[in-house]
Scaffold this active site. Sequence first.
Site, PDB file in Angstrom:
ATOM      1  N   HIS A 170       0.820  -1.226   0.000  1.00 53.55           N
ATOM      2  CA  HIS A 170       0.000   0.000   0.000  1.00 53.55           C
ATOM      3  C   HIS A 170       0.850   1.272   0.000  1.00 53.55           C
ATOM      4  O   HIS A 170       0.320   2.370  -0.190  1.00 53.55           O
ATOM      5  CB  HIS A 170      -0.935   0.026   1.213  1.00 53.55           C
ATOM      6  CG  HIS A 170      -1.971  -1.053   1.199  1.00 53.55           C
ATOM      7  ND1 HIS A 170      -2.820  -1.242   0.130  1.00 53.55           N
ATOM      8  CD2 HIS A 170      -2.282  -2.030   2.105  1.00 53.55           C
ATOM      9  CE1 HIS A 170      -3.622  -2.271   0.383  1.00 53.55           C
ATOM     10  NE2 HIS A 170      -3.311  -2.778   1.571  1.00 53.55           N
ATOM     11  N   ASP A 204      -2.558 -10.298  -2.406  1.00 50.71           N
ATOM     12  CA  ASP A 204      -3.148  -9.841  -1.150  1.00 50.71           C
ATOM     13  C   ASP A 204      -4.623  -9.490  -1.429  1.00 50.71           C
ATOM     14  O   ASP A 204      -4.978  -9.104  -2.541  1.00 50.71           O
ATOM     15  CB  ASP A 204      -2.383  -8.606  -0.645  1.00 50.71           C
ATOM     16  CG  ASP A 204      -2.848  -8.124   0.717  1.00 50.71           C
ATOM     17  OD1 ASP A 204      -2.194  -8.483   1.720  1.00 50.71           O
ATOM     18  OD2 ASP A 204      -3.874  -7.400   0.794  1.00 50.71           O
ATOM     19  N   HIS A 206      -6.265  -6.956  -0.529  1.00 51.76           N
ATOM     20  CA  HIS A 206      -6.475  -5.541  -0.817  1.00 51.76           C
ATOM     21  C   HIS A 206      -5.722  -5.121  -2.078  1.00 51.76           C
ATOM     22  O   HIS A 206      -4.619  -5.606  -2.333  1.00 51.76           O
ATOM     23  CB  HIS A 206      -5.993  -4.682   0.362  1.00 51.76           C
ATOM     24  CG  HIS A 206      -6.646  -5.028   1.669  1.00 51.76           C
ATOM     25  ND1 HIS A 206      -6.100  -5.926   2.562  1.00 51.76           N
ATOM     26  CD2 HIS A 206      -7.807  -4.599   2.212  1.00 51.76           C
ATOM     27  CE1 HIS A 206      -6.902  -6.035   3.613  1.00 51.76           C
ATOM     28  NE2 HIS A 206      -7.944  -5.246   3.433  1.00 51.76           N
ATOM     29  N   ASP A 293      -4.876 -12.662   3.349  1.00 53.96           N
ATOM     30  CA  ASP A 293      -6.145 -12.133   3.867  1.00 53.96           C
ATOM     31  C   ASP A 293      -7.333 -12.418   2.951  1.00 53.96           C
ATOM     32  O   ASP A 293      -8.450 -11.963   3.209  1.00 53.96           O
ATOM     33  CB  ASP A 293      -6.041 -10.632   4.222  1.00 53.96           C
ATOM     34  CG  ASP A 293      -5.181  -9.827   3.281  1.00 53.96           C
ATOM     35  OD1 ASP A 293      -4.767 -10.358   2.230  1.00 53.96           O
ATOM     36  OD2 ASP A 293      -4.919  -8.648   3.584  1.00 53.96           O
TER      37      ASP A 293
END
Length: 349
Positions: A170, A204, A206, A293
């Site tokens: 991120h 991931d 996200h 995740d």
Amino acid sequence: MKIFYSDNHRKHQPPFEVFDGGKRVPYLENTDRMDRILTALKKTDWADLTPPADFGLDPIYAVHDRDYIAFLASCWTEWLALDPEVAASPKQNAFLPATFALRRKPRVPSTLLGKAGYYMMDLSACIVEGTYEAALASANCALSAADFISLSTVNRPPSSFAFCRPPGHHAGKDYAAGYCFINNSSVAANWLSSKGKVAILDIDYHAGNGTQDIFYERNDVLTISIHGDPDFEYPHYIGYADETGVGAGLGFHRNFPLPKGTGDEGYLTALDEALSLIKDFAPKYLVLSTGMDTFDGDPLGKFKVTRDGFAEIGRRIAALGLPTAIVMEGGYANEALGQNVVTLLENFK
Ligand code: SP5
Ligand code: ZN
């Protein structure tokens, strides 16, 4: 398998993060995640844990803005000097802004809190005393993993695991976000890119917004992210299917936003499409931004990928036959995390 790991991640232990609605909760990106994975790795007979080498700041400056890195390095000390209440109980505090730069191209303010809203995207990249040191060690793990696959002389495609914490995907050129400060995968991929074309596949849950931003105008690093649709999921403002790169980079970024409830079947369909794009691109190296995740029941995710799903995901990615640096990102279902990571890695050993 060579696994690059540094205990320095323990220096980064923010006491809380802030969820939607201003709710203060214990920091989910915690040291227990690493301990669970360490325990699972130590039960195997193939995990070769090695401390990372120190690559210095140049490979980090090749991806991140120098002033942003300077901000990360000094903000904790500056904040203690500014706020006596924080200085009196540093362990109960974490550095976060209360004002954000929003949709402007603002000047960088000269003050600490002005800089914070400029260099930080949200309320879950909390900075504490040891954050910078931990983030540097994490980036060195990714660089060590990249170095290893570029030098390895084994007869099969080499792979290595950068057992990174804090995660990185991120973090952008000049911002921290979502538990990430230095974009480990991007630093590793950029470093490898001087030796040949690189693909980054981000699995991931996200969207890998930082990685997307960093390589958006480049055609020598293909970036692909498979993730929860940002329409309902963090990071909300980036990661849509129509974002495919710009300028020379047009066509060299792809997003696969998927709906809530995505299970193994839906996930693997998107993965196959991503893998065929990577084959067409024919990179020399693969960097795999690996978050767990997507797992069914992850407290931050809304997918339903199973452990068998991770085994199949690993098999299909390994079948590309590329030298691969596997870089740890997120994953917060701590009880299942160790075995999930081992299940994925087993395909690359
Ligand atoms: C590396 C990584 O996986 N970073 C993820 C950061 C996600 N931050 C999310 C903040 C919003 C939290 N909403 C929580 C809802 C829980 N029910
Ligand atoms: Zn994630």
